[in-house]
Enzyme design. Sequence first.
Site, PDB file in Angstrom:
ATOM      1  N   ARG A   1      58.269  -3.642  71.340  1.00 39.06           N
ATOM      2  CA  ARG A   1      57.415  -4.384  72.265  1.00 39.06           C
ATOM      3  C   ARG A   1      58.015  -5.768  72.523  1.00 39.06           C
ATOM      4  NH1 ARG A   1      51.915  -3.758  68.954  1.00 39.06           N
ATOM      5  NH2 ARG A   1      53.454  -3.849  67.261  1.00 39.06           N
TER       6      ARG A   1
ATOM      7  N   LYS B   1      55.046  -9.388  66.922  1.00 36.94           N
ATOM      8  CA  LYS B   1      54.849  -9.310  65.475  1.00 36.94           C
ATOM      9  C   LYS B   1      55.216 -10.614  64.785  1.00 36.94           C
ATOM     10  CE  LYS B   1      53.584  -6.287  63.485  1.00 36.94           C
ATOM     11  NZ  LYS B   1      52.178  -5.977  63.113  1.00 36.94           N
TER      12      LYS B   1
ATOM     13  N   TYR C   1      50.841 -11.703  66.461  1.00 36.02           N
ATOM     14  CA  TYR C   1      50.132 -11.064  65.356  1.00 36.02           C
ATOM     15  C   TYR C   1      50.742 -11.590  64.066  1.00 36.02           C
ATOM     16  CZ  TYR C   1      48.118  -7.611  68.591  1.00 36.02           C
ATOM     17  OH  TYR C   1      47.426  -7.005  69.607  1.00 36.02           O
TER      18      TYR C   1
ATOM     19  N   HIS D   1      48.720 -11.504  60.575  1.00 32.32           N
ATOM     20  CA  HIS D   1      48.218 -10.761  59.416  1.00 32.32           C
ATOM     21  C   HIS D   1      48.556 -11.484  58.110  1.00 32.32           C
ATOM     22  CE1 HIS D   1      47.223  -7.484  62.117  1.00 32.32           C
ATOM     23  NE2 HIS D   1      48.472  -7.478  62.564  1.00 32.32           N
TER      24      HIS D   1
ATOM     25  N   GLU E   1      45.169 -11.544  66.150  1.00 37.24           N
ATOM     26  CA  GLU E   1      44.117 -10.707  65.568  1.00 37.24           C
ATOM     27  C   GLU E   1      42.868 -11.480  65.188  1.00 37.24           C
ATOM     28  OE1 GLU E   1      46.691 -11.884  62.008  1.00 37.24           O
ATOM     29  OE2 GLU E   1      47.016 -11.314  64.101  1.00 37.24           O
TER      30      GLU E   1
ATOM     31  N   ARG F   1      26.910   0.823  65.360  1.00 38.42           N
ATOM     32  CA  ARG F   1      28.132   1.521  65.756  1.00 38.42           C
ATOM     33  C   ARG F   1      27.982   3.033  65.575  1.00 38.42           C
ATOM     34  NH1 ARG F   1      32.967  -2.174  63.094  1.00 38.42           N
ATOM     35  NH2 ARG F   1      32.737  -3.983  64.474  1.00 38.42           N
TER      36      ARG F   1
ATOM     37  N   ASP G   1      48.336  -3.083  58.107  1.00 38.11           N
ATOM     38  CA  ASP G   1      48.720  -4.455  58.434  1.00 38.11           C
ATOM     39  C   ASP G   1      47.954  -5.476  57.609  1.00 38.11           C
ATOM     40  OD1 ASP G   1      50.796  -4.668  60.279  1.00 38.11           O
ATOM     41  OD2 ASP G   1      49.517  -4.115  61.945  1.00 38.11           O
TER      42      ASP G   1
ATOM     43  N   MET H   1      52.460   0.608  64.568  1.00 36.72           N
ATOM     44  CA  MET H   1      52.323   1.901  65.226  1.00 36.72           C
ATOM     45  C   MET H   1      52.499   1.821  66.741  1.00 36.72           C
ATOM     46  SD  MET H   1      49.169   3.574  63.068  1.00 36.72           S
ATOM     47  CE  MET H   1      48.992   4.948  64.215  1.00 36.72           C
TER      48      MET H   1
END
Length: 370
Positions: free
Chosen positions: A15, A74, A93, A95, A117, A202, A269, A300
Amino acid sequence: MIIGLPKETKEDEYRVGLTPGNVHTLAERGHKVLVEAGAGAGSIISDQDYQDAGATIVAHAADAWSADLVVKVKEPTPAEYQYLRKDLMLFAYLHLASNRELAEKLLTNEVSALAYETVQIESGMLPLLMPMSEVAGRMAVQIGATYLLKTQGGRGVLMGGVPGVAPANVVILGAGAVGTNAAVVATGMGAMVTVLDINYERLKSLDDRFSGRLQTRYCDAFNVRQAVYDADLVIGAVLIPGGRTPWLVTRKMLPNMRTGSVIVDVAVDQGGCVETTRPTTHSHPVFEVDGVLHYGVTNMPGAVPRTSTFALNNQTANYVACLADEGLAALQNNQALMRGLNVYRGQVMHSAVAKAFDLPCISPQKALVA
């Protein structure tokens, strides 16, 4: 402002943080965008595409990292730690709750780091995590179906079964974006699906949406054990925004699971919701413990980069533009971005990250004003 777009260095990550369309928007607003040569190749975006959009192509990663604001997909890898510095804004991202080494590097170098995130709007939705959660949720079922094949080491079970033979039993831990999208694909393939969550609303929403085509159960230890022991495929879809994921499937539960069953832990992650999960790569995606196959790829959506890059950029574009126009001052008028700030001037700004490492958490509002 100068915005840098380096090529991703995480293994098997294809990506890219900005599309030509978003580069064009930034250039139109008077900003300079430095794109490392080949940054978009994995997503079938050429250097010429970026040049036509108004970017400057630079030969080396260091040139892209010299920018005021670096936009990535990332988190920085160890090879990129050398570029971290005090006057840098980083948007990607991150994490951090499951990556102490990176957290310490960002704190030591006093980087202003915002995590996709943890950008969160008033409703509680995580708009920059949502598109990748949708991709990962749908992929999780496809991946699980693949590894259930006997030729891949699985039980040899067909997801939808055939007349006279039961379909695969799929258990999804978590009814958020990942879990819901996994449920869509799994039910579409004809599997028997059970979704567990602690959020009644949910579960009710899924029950209404699928009209009896799946089961919903409250996510307590007893129900998790019962569901997991009967599962052919378990999908870990648990999320604690910014924090480390709790273990719902423990090491001692594995011997009671079906031999050849598959776990796809999308939560890897953030540490994973399965105790035996560990990070893997697209090149070496699975490992086996007690006869159970584990898939723990931490990026992923990177396997479908063309789809993922454009889906992500559809959501990040406005936030990147705000940071480019106003810098960190944009956070004062944008609470979603404010929640995205994880570390600033050597201090932790997000409570979940602070809790993970037993560090003090500073109010980002007060820190930015100071």
